[in-house]
Design an enzyme around this catalytic site. Structure first.
Site, PDB file in Angstrom:
ATOM      1  N   CYS A  31     -37.582 -75.290  -5.062  1.00  0.00           N
ATOM      2  CA  CYS A  31     -37.964 -76.665  -4.770  1.00  0.00           C
ATOM      3  C   CYS A  31     -39.248 -76.648  -3.956  1.00  0.00           C
ATOM      4  CB  CYS A  31     -36.869 -77.357  -3.977  1.00  0.00           C
ATOM      5  SG  CYS A  31     -35.325 -77.355  -4.866  1.00  0.00           S
ATOM      6  N   TYR A 168     -28.213 -73.594 -14.649  1.00  0.00           N
ATOM      7  CA  TYR A 168     -28.191 -73.330 -13.202  1.00  0.00           C
ATOM      8  C   TYR A 168     -26.755 -73.486 -12.697  1.00  0.00           C
ATOM      9  CZ  TYR A 168     -29.547 -74.340  -8.270  1.00  0.00           C
ATOM     10  OH  TYR A 168     -29.690 -74.370  -6.904  1.00  0.00           O
ATOM     11  N   HIS A 171     -25.581 -71.950  -5.870  1.00  0.00           N
ATOM     12  CA  HIS A 171     -25.747 -72.706  -4.626  1.00  0.00           C
ATOM     13  C   HIS A 171     -24.712 -73.798  -4.403  1.00  0.00           C
ATOM     14  CE1 HIS A 171     -30.149 -71.303  -5.067  1.00  0.00           C
ATOM     15  NE2 HIS A 171     -29.493 -70.494  -4.260  1.00  0.00           N
ATOM     16  N   ASP A 262     -28.859 -67.744   0.744  1.00  0.00           N
ATOM     17  CA  ASP A 262     -29.825 -67.303  -0.261  1.00  0.00           C
ATOM     18  C   ASP A 262     -31.240 -67.351   0.314  1.00  0.00           C
ATOM     19  OD1 ASP A 262     -30.858 -66.522  -2.688  1.00  0.00           O
ATOM     20  OD2 ASP A 262     -30.970 -68.566  -3.471  1.00  0.00           O
TER      21      ASP A 262
END
Ligand code: ADP
Ligand code: SF4
Length: 703
Positions: A31, A168, A171, A262
């Site tokens: 991001c 994806y 997370h 992460d």
């Protein structure tokens, strides 16, 4: 310069399903706060990285449908979203890199603030959105529909020029990972229960994408393999999932769940910190594997490949701090690598919903709107000579960029050691890597014949007049306040004269208190907590007091807050949140609750106030007080303040300030906006979509 042959392995082309990456440098999805709100900025930033030599460049997450709507990131809801993504892939392809897109449906992670669609999830569950909302459980129609949205998005992604289509599942914030997770998935049908059932949705999405675009595009899974879900986590099936789906995707992009782990900062993790968790992946799949770990050392990168941990060197932050990292390694220019310091100021920009900034790379986010390039800068276009006073991050960056432009520069500092605040802060617990801000700049400056470094030089106003420089930049930094004025108190705290008072400057200069210490943190970023650690190391018994409801509240933006709070709770004798230091007297600190005003007392031999700072601008004030004709007679045409001397802030702001001055030779606010803006296309005349049955949606009895 040529690189030693041991690094050649990093430049080998490698196949990913039907496509081939030109090398092993893989910019994983990250991001950036630009997303679809700043699409040209986003595209230009990706293009610059492709120019820097990355073999693969991926987007940040990209919504496939309005029912999983993250208002800040990318979207590919239908073909209307193709053009701005195609701009990015075009720039990426121009440099011979592959373009990847991280397709996502955020499920119950989002509240769909923009679309107002009711969020969906494998099972009924409150969302994590801003407004309180509950995600409804998906029925079979919803699951079929979600598969259709992903499939359509994959086809549109190919039309936009992408070469790698991600599903994806990482997370803890996407629909496929929610289906996989026992904490999210309580279904009793074939999508719930056993791991095989919970993995069904992810398997179907990958199979659908392969069927739709797999002839020309690679299909990747991004997956958090570990059980590090933070407090309350319970997942232990990462390895089982990879074993079960081992040969399904064309690429495994593996990392840690949740993002705080992460994207761990250097305060908590070293380079390569994910290896122990992801190492097993290559042993259970024949498909290529990419992983991250804030890799900036080419030797570590080679060891990751030769040691059998990774096939591709994944990077988000190292590619932000130095978009040209691959080229520099390729050309053997190792000391030109601008290494990421692991501070997560980039993450903070994204979390605040604005184009990200980077402590090391002041051009990040400015590629399109200001036309700044991380490696090139226009040559000098005036006859100025420059004197910079103060060699902290602002002065160092100004001198470096001016030197790169070809200006003749003198950089003076009263200290024998150049680096300013970075020298002192990098000696605090956990901040050692921050020294890279100083080290990279000094390395560059020492190669510049036009820049004279003058350490051990206290500069006075008279000396400035004799310096024969036409531009004077005062970057003399700031001093921490000792009176307690900050965000909470606008007037000095009463009674500080009756008790020993220390500031972060004292602690960094090794003037430390002893005994029972009350630390009042009204700064809310890292300083209060690292000073507390330092005091505890020194043997103090610390009561940590903050008016915020959490410790170091701002670190929620740098994805560190939980770990910072845990560390402070473990180390300090006492932690008092939502509490202000109200007044002091000998031996006692009076505290008050910020909500009720209720007062309590704490025994204290000393207090440490971490509140605000004041610019060290005496030199500027001195010159400002002089007759202008004296300055003109001395050949001075402009005097400016940079960095903390202008307004105290974070290191990234000081570096940016120095860089801005080097580009513009000024720091004044201008009447005209000095950067490009992207105005949203006015949609006023668009026809409304038809209501009633959607021909794309198969109708059923239940809606
Ligand atoms: P910034 O973050 O804005 O770059 P720093 O506090 O890191 O600021 O750096 C300021 C530097 O300026 C320090 O190294 C300090 O020693 C130096 N300095 C302050 N006053 C003078 C002065 N009068 N002459 C020379 N150096 C100075
Ligand atoms: Fe690295 Fe900090 Fe830059 Fe992020 S902001 S890329 S963590 S140096």
């Amino acid at each position: 310069m040529t690189r030693p042959s041991r690094y050649d392995i990093l430049f080998e082309p490698l196949r990913i399903g039907p496509v081939t990456a030109k090398n092993r440098f893989f910019q994983v999805p990250h991001c950036n706060g630009m997303g679809r709100a700043f699409p040209s900025s986003m595209a230009a930033m990706r293009g610059v990285k492709a120019e820097g030599g990355w073999g693969v460049i991926c987007t940040e997450q990209c919504d496939v449908h309005y029912s999983g709507n993250h208002q800040r990131e990318l979207r590919l809801w239908d073909e209307k979203d193709i053009p701005y993504l195609a701009r990015a892939t075009g720039l990426i392809h121009e440099q011979g890199a592959l373009a990847g897109v991280e397709l996502v449906h955020n499920g119950s992670h989002v509240g769909n603030l923009e679309s107002r669609a009711i969020p969906i999830a494998p099972s009924l569950r409150p969302t994590r959105g801003v407004f309180p909302a509950t995600a409804r459980a998906m029925d079979k129609n919803d699951i079929r529909a979600a598969r259709r949205w992903y499939r359509t998005a994959a086809i549109n992604a190919r039309r936009a020029g992408f070469d790698i289509i991600y599903v994806y599942a990482g997370h803890d914030m996407t629909l496929p990972i929610h289906f996989l997770s026992r904490r999210h998935n309580h279904r009793t049908d074939e999508y719930g229960g056993s791991l095989e059932n919970r993995a069904r949705f992810l398997r179907e999405l990958v199979e659908d994408a392969k069927e739709a675009v797999g002839d020309t595009c690679a299909v990747a899974i991004r997956f958090g393999v570990d059980g590090l879900m933070g407090a309350g986590g319970d997942e232990d099936e990462g390895r089982d999932v990879v074993e079960m789906l081992a040969e399904l995707p064309d690429l495994w992009d593996v990392n840690l769940s949740n993002f705080d782990y992460d994207g761990s900062t250097s305060r908590f993790s070293d380079e390569g910190y994910q290896e122990q968790y992801i190492k097993f992946v290559k042993s259970v799949t024949s498909k290529p594997v990419v992983g991250v770990g804030r890799f900036t050392s080419p030797d570590t990168m080679v060891s990751m490949i030769k040691g059998g941990t990774l096939d591709f060197i994944g990077a988000a932050r190292p590619s932000i701090a130095d978009p040209f990292l691959p080229h520099k390694i390729e050309e053997g220019r190792f000391d030109d690598i601008r290494e990421c310091i692991g501070c997560n100021i980039c993450v903070a920009g994204d979390r605040a919903g604005v184009p990200m900034r980077c402590t090391q790379n002041p051009t990040m986010g400015e590629e399109w709107r200001r036309g700044w390039h991380p490696e090139h800068i226009p040559p000098k276009d005036t006859d100025d000579t420059v004197l910079i006073i103060g060699a902290g991050p602002a002065g160092l960056e100004a001198a470096r960029a001016l030197g790169q432009r070809g200006y003749s520069v003198m950089l003076a500092d009263r200290s024998r050691e150049l680096g300013g605040r970075v020298n002192r802060e990098c000696r605090l617990p956990g901040l050692g890597t921050w020294a890279r801000v100083r080290d990279w700049r000094l390395t560059q400056l020492r190669k510049m014949p036009g820049v004279q470094l003058l350490p051990d030089n206290e500069i006075t106003g008279d000396m400035v007049l004799e310096a024969e420089s036409s531009l004077i930049a005062i970057a003399t930094g700031a001093t921490w306040r000792a009176d307690g004025v900050g965000r909470y108190h606008s007037d000095p705290i009463a009674g500080l004269g009756r008790i020993p008072v220390f500031t972060p400057d004292d602690i960094m200069d090794s003037r430390l208190p002893t005994g029972r210490v009350v630390l009042f943190d009204d700064d809310h970023y890292y300083m209060g907590s690292v000073i507390a650690e330092r005091l505890v190391e020194h043997g103090c018994e610390v009561t940590f007091v903050t008016p915020e409801s959490t410790v170091s509240a701002y670190t929620q933006f740098t994805a560190e807050q939980k770990r910072v709070q845990r560390r402070v709770m473990e180390k300090c004798a006492n932690v008092r949140t939502a509490t202000a230091l109200r007044r002091t007297e000998a031996g006692t600190a009076h505290l008050s609750c910020v909500y009720t005003g209720r007062e309590t007392t704490v025994p204290a031999d000393a207090v440490v106030v971490v509140t605000g700072s004041t610019p060290r601008d005496e030199l500027y004030t001195d010159l400002q007080g002089r007759d202008e004709s004296a300055l003109t007679a001395a050949g001075i045409r402009r005097v400016v303040r940079l960095g903390d001397c202008l307004a105290p802030g974070i290191i990234a702001a000081a570096v940016h300030s120095g860089h801005l001055f080097a580009r513009t030779l000024n720091t004044a606010l201008t009447d005209r906006t000095p950067f490009r803006r992207e105005n949203v296309e006015l949609g006023w005349d668009q026809p409304l979509p038809a209501t009633g049955d959607d021909p794309l949606t198969p109708s059923g009895v239940f809606g």
